[in-house]
Design a protein around this motif. Structure first.
Motif, mmCIF file in Angstrom:
data_model
loop_
_atom_site.group_PDB
_atom_site.id
_atom_site.type_symbol
_atom_site.label_atom_id
_atom_site.label_comp_id
_atom_site.label_asym_id
_atom_site.label_seq_id
_atom_site.Cartn_x
_atom_site.Cartn_y
_atom_site.Cartn_z
ATOM 1 N N ASP A 1 -1.601 -0.378 6.284
ATOM 2 C CA ASP A 1 -1.765 0.262 7.402
ATOM 3 C C ASP A 1 -3.277 0.287 7.984
ATOM 4 O O ASP A 1 -3.398 0.974 8.936
ATOM 5 C CB ASP A 1 -1.170 1.851 7.278
ATOM 6 N N ASP B 1 -0.274 5.117 0.912
ATOM 7 C CA ASP B 1 -0.249 6.345 2.237
ATOM 8 C C ASP B 1 -0.510 5.621 3.507
ATOM 9 O O ASP B 1 -1.309 4.498 3.633
ATOM 10 C CB ASP B 1 -1.741 6.794 1.733
ATOM 11 N N ASP C 1 0.793 -1.139 0.077
ATOM 12 C CA ASP C 1 0.036 0.011 0.045
ATOM 13 C C ASP C 1 1.082 1.298 -0.020
ATOM 14 O O ASP C 1 1.977 1.104 0.245
ATOM 15 C CB ASP C 1 -0.825 -0.054 1.213
HETATM 16 MG MG LIG Z 1 -2.772 3.187 3.539
#
Ligand SMILES: [Mg+2]
Length: 225
Positions: A175, A9, A7
Motif C-alpha cells: 500500500d 499493514d 505486505d
Molecule cells: Mg503497508
C-alpha cells in the motif's frame, strides 16, 4: 510457479493503532518516555527504522546493539494485548476472499513481505485469522532494508515452496511507495493498493504494474496473477 508476497499493514489489515500503542508502552516501560511515536510516520517503514527514529527523537541518540531486542521483547507482549482489544482493527475489503481463492491455486505460493518484526507480523495476522495461509516471509527482523527483506522472502519461498527453483513471476503487493520501489528493486512486479494512507493518485506516481483502489472486487484482482 509464481510467488505472491503480501505486505501486512494497510494491505491486509489495519491494527487500529495497536502497534503504535504497543511500542509506546514498551518505550515508556524501558525509557520512561511518553508517546515516543508522536510525529513519526510508520507506514512503509521497517520496525528497526521506526525504532531508530524513536531513539533519535526521544533520546537524541542511536540505539545500542542490544537495545532493539529489549524493546521488541516488550513490544510483542503489549502488541498481543492491544491486538485483542483494538477497536479500530479491520481487515481490508476483499482480502479474506482473495487470499482464500489464491491459496487454492496450485501454481501460486503465498508469502509475507513486511517491515514488521516476524513475531509482530504473526500476532497481527492471527487476529485477522489469516496466519494459517502463510508459511514464510521476509520481515523487519530479517533486515531494516525493505528490498533486502523482500529478497529474503523470495529465497525462503524458493526453498520452502518451489524445490529451490526460480519463480516464473514474483508479485509484491503493498500500500505504499516503498513496496513499489523496493519490490521492483528486488526483481518483483509491484501491485499497489490504496487501502493504506496513500491514495491512487499518490501511488500512480511510482508506476506500479497494477494499481487498485481496494481489493473489494477480488475477482478482477485474481486475473492479474
Ligand atoms: Mg503497508
Amino acid at each position: 510457479m509464481k510467488l505472491l508476497l503480501f505486505d501486512i499493514d494497510g494491505t491486509i489489515l489495519l491494527s487500529g493503532g495497536a502497534a503504535i500503542r504497543a511500542v509506546n508502552s514498551a518505550f515508556k516501560k524501558i525509557y520512561s518516555v511518553q508517546n515516543a511515536m508522536d510525529g513519526i510516520r510508520a507506514d512503509g517503514k521497517t520496525d528497526p527504522i521506526i525504532l531508530k527514529e524513536m531513539f533519535n527523537k526521544s533520546l537524541r541518540r542511536d540505539f545500542l546493539a542490544e537495545e532493539p531486542n529489549r524493546v521488541f521483547k516488550e513490544y510483542v507482549i503489549y502488541l498481543r494485548e492491544e491486538m485483542v482489544s483494538s477497536q479500530g482493527f479491520r481487515i481490508m475489503p476483499g482480502i479474506p476472499e482473495l487470499i482464500d481463492v489464491l491459496s487454492k491455486r496450485k501454481d501460486l505460493a503465498l508469502g509475507i513481505a513486511t517491515g514488521n518484526i516476524q513475531e509482530g507480523a504473526w500476532i497481527k495476522l492471527e487476529r485477522a485469522g489469516l496466519n494459517f495461509y502463510f508459511k514464510f516471509g521476509g520481515f523487519g527482523s530479517d533486515s531494516e532494508n525493505r528490498e533486502q527483506l523482500i529478497r529474503i522472502a523470495i529465497e525462503r519461498g524458493k526453498s520452502l515452496a518451489n524445490h529451490n527453483r526460480e519463480f516464473e513471476n514474483i508479485f509484491v503487493i503493498g500500500d505504499t511507495p516503498f513496496d513499489i520501489i523496493h519490490g521492483r528493486a528486488a526483481g518483483a512486479t509491484p501491485v499497489a493498493v490504496a487501502t493504506g494512507s496513500y491514495s491512487v493518485n499518490d501511488l500512480e506516481k511510482y508506476n506500479p504494474d497494477h494499481l487498485f483502489e481496494s481489493f473489494s472486487d477480488f475477482m478482477t484482482v485474481l486475473k492479474i496473477f
